[in-house]
Scaffold this motif. Structure first.
Motif: not given
Length: 199
Positions: A63-65, A80, A83-89
């Motif tokens: 996830d983003a964190d 891609r 980034r799209f589904h998990c929003g992870c760096p």
């Protein structure tokens, strides 16, 4: 009509919350019973280059964190998709990753390159997911430790060269250390840092 370059990524879970919970329970069971092969049944789209099991695990954990490291050679479709589904760096240095995911045929980082946690927060260590060729084939290892009544044998084909030597060094760091999930297709095997391995 959209070109392939701009087409949307493959879909995520067909029922996001329940499928993520289901996959997380499988992951917990895999860690609680090291060396026992578990089955992931959550339905999701699978980008080219990932297995269904690896995709489901990343949809559940990243996830983003939770920064993710991917090896060179992973397709742009996979990047891609995450980034799209998990929003992870997506990070270039495995030492900065919370999760490192290695699809089949690509090079895994040495365990000592991943973050092992620190004394105050050992639970901040990285988790490595490796796609292997097969369970039940290849060199045999004997596991012992928490979650194993006495000893448990496991055969795995397709682990990185020198993996078990790295694993013994990782185990000696306890309570620090990296945890590992081995994935093959829809199947999953957990190796918590508490597990001892004899080859």
């Amino acid at each position: 009509m959209l070109s392939l370059a701009t087409a949307p990524p493959a879909p995520g879970f067909d029922d996001g919350a329940s499928r993520a919970q289901q996959t997380f329970r499988v992951a917990l069971q895999a860690m609680a019973q090291p060396g026992i092969i578990q089955e992931i049944n959550a339905q999701c789209g699978v980008p080219a280059g990932l297995s269904p099991g690896m995709t489901a695990m990343l949809l559940t954990l990243a996830d983003a964190d939770a920064p993710v490291w991917l090896p060179a050679g992973v397709s742009d479709d996979v990047r891609r998709y995450l980034r799209f589904h998990c929003g992870c760096p997506l990070v270039e240095d495995p030492a900065r990753a919370r999760f490192a995911a290695v699809p089949g045929g690509l090079a895994a980082p040495a365990l000592q390159r991943l973050h092992a946690g620190d004394a105050a927060y050992p639970d901040t260590s990285a988790t490595l997911l490796i796609e292997v060729e097969a369970f039940g084939r290849g060199p045999r290892v004997t596991l012992s430790g928490p979650g194993i009544a006495t000893r448990r044998e496991l055969s795995i084909a397709g682990l990185p060269e020198g993996f078990w030597a790295q694993w013994r060094a990782n185990h000696q760091l306890f309570p620090l250390g990296v945890d590992v999930f081995l994935v093959q297709g829809n199947r999953l095997c957990g190796l918590p840092r508490t597990a001892q391995a004899e080859t």
